[in-house]
Design an enzyme around this catalytic site. Sequence first.
Site, PDB file in Angstrom:
ATOM      1  N   THR A 129      32.603  28.368  40.684  1.00 45.84           N
ATOM      2  CA  THR A 129      33.815  27.537  40.739  1.00 45.84           C
ATOM      3  C   THR A 129      33.538  26.143  41.298  1.00 45.84           C
ATOM      4  OG1 THR A 129      34.296  28.425  42.911  1.00 45.84           O
ATOM      5  CG2 THR A 129      35.384  29.483  41.055  1.00 45.84           C
ATOM      6  N   LYS A 180      46.875  22.416  44.069  1.00 44.06           N
ATOM      7  CA  LYS A 180      46.121  23.456  43.354  1.00 44.06           C
ATOM      8  C   LYS A 180      46.062  24.718  44.215  1.00 44.06           C
ATOM      9  CE  LYS A 180      42.998  20.366  43.360  1.00 44.06           C
ATOM     10  NZ  LYS A 180      41.799  19.510  43.261  1.00 44.06           N
ATOM     11  N   GLY A 212      37.775  21.207  41.002  1.00 47.08           N
ATOM     12  CA  GLY A 212      38.748  20.173  41.393  1.00 47.08           C
ATOM     13  C   GLY A 212      38.429  18.840  40.735  1.00 47.08           C
TER      14      GLY A 212
END
Length: 556
Positions: free
Chosen positions: A267, A234, A271
């Site tokens: 954020t 990522k 993940g």
Amino acid sequence: MLMASCNLVNSWNSPQLAPILGFKQVRIFNSLFSDSDSNRRNQRHAFLNMQQSQSVSDAKIPHVLTVAGSDSGAGAGIQADLKACAARRVFCSTVITAVTAQNTVGVQGVEILPDDVVAQQLKSVLSDMHVDVVKTGMLPSLSVVKILCQSLRKFPVKALVVDPVMVSTSADVLVGSSVLAGFREELFPMADIVTPNIKEASLLLGDVPLQSVSDMRRAAKLIHDMGPRNVLIKGGDLHASLDAIDVFFDGEEFYELRSSRVKTCNTHGTGCTLASCIAAELARGSSMLSAVKVAKHFVETALDYSKDLVIGNGPQGPFDPLLALKNIDQSSYRQKRLFDPNDLLVYAVTDSNMNKKWGRSVDEAVKAAVEGGATIIQLREKDAETREFIESAKACLKICHSYGVPLLINDRIDVALACDADGVHVGQSDMPARLARSLLGPEKIIGVSCKTPEQAEQAWIDGADYIGCGGVYPTSTKANNRTIGLDGLKEVCKASKLPVVAIGGIGLSNAHDVMELGVPNLKGVAVVSALFDRECILTETRNLHSVVSRAALLVK
Ligand SMILES: Cc1ncc(COP(=O)(O)OP(=O)(O)O)c(N)n1
Ligand SMILES: Cc1nc(C(=O)O)sc1CCOP(=O)(O)O
Ligand SMILES: [Mg+2]
């Protein structure tokens, strides 16, 4: 910051504290598999079986088990996984490995649960429930990694998604270096996909700096060499690029998956959410590449919708994967036309000869089918001239997209590229799916015709999204087609990791029998003559939709 003190949590099982906490808690762990409980379980099964024959509400739903840490701020960890699975309409069970105290400022504390408590939770869930996919997050010790691998060997699942959590969004280190060896040597070789961020990929490779997309590609290859079938690195933290670029590597091809960067501090948990969404889509029957694409789009949308939320006073807020706080319109997934296995329900395949016979243009036929409820269209125009085919495909695409229905092209990858169709369907003697994928890119839908379990396995390896399986019944639409029957269909469905659509001689009179096979990844029926060799395509499609959707509900 690693503050792994086991005192508090170890005390759950201590004889001294048992009277204070109540014996019940200790007893529940010890008696999970006692005779009286198994009797009760049998009774419950009998009850559920009875109910199942009476209603459709006890449908088997896709199931993800997350093995991760708890986040008190609820942005990441177990809490994010539960929310992501709920948003993707997948059941999620949980094994908690650690309890963290964290908020929008950072991680204030970590309590690692004792190994036997982790082992008990794994046994409780895996021995009782039908788990499709296991997703891992924070695995705080080497012994927990080993316990998990042992459990997975004993209770195999369809797929393992490993998010190698090592560093929190706030840059706090969450696991020690001994765990890395466990990841590399035991867990990764069992994984279907590993999803490190840049920092984690760098740590896995011995702290090498990763500063560009080509560094990410090299890292993906090196991590792939550790044993997982797929790697997704990522690139959200790679600020050198304007877009957020993730690198996906399946052992042969690299894909750069781009999304526009959302300007937000919210954020925390992206993940965990991404990995859970991948797990959820795999549990629902998607291929790896489409699971990754859907998950990435989901996270991007969730970030966009929660960019202005204010939760907490720290620099890194959580986002809202349930997409509820801002009332997101779920249809945006449709507009991007990402593949949903449920699109296979009523799969209408056109035929140029039948249209000629009834004096219809292909776009008239397609319009009638989508108005009648076709959920996906394939243009199978064997005799069409290339230019004419491209023009009619463009017209059909407009019609399909106005109804949110994907349009695929049979055989002709060139035509699909020229009109920007949603994908292609290829057979065993057409262009190989892997090559079609590299020409069309990760966003397009690819279907492959399969008559055997081996072909189905190959389609999965090649990155297809679904398989078409037939001929279920004899057909006069395709010359010399081998009939494999309902038994052949069932065998392929059982072996397939991809969703399946049945084809060949299917119509109103037998669609129910096909769907009644009751294999969970059989998602629908593909039909040519029973729709297009009829006077009123709309009515035939509507009737077929009604039969197939009712049958699909009953067998769920
Ligand atoms: C959904 C679906 N399944 C199978 C086929 C057959 O494809 P193929 O074997 O390539 O044969 P042709 O259709 O090209 O004659 C299909 N088209 N669609
Ligand atoms: C295009 C095609 N493929 C098949 C396969 O077995 O792969 S059977 C078939 C024709 C299906 O047409 P109808 O619905 O008119 O029987
Ligand atoms: Mg073909």
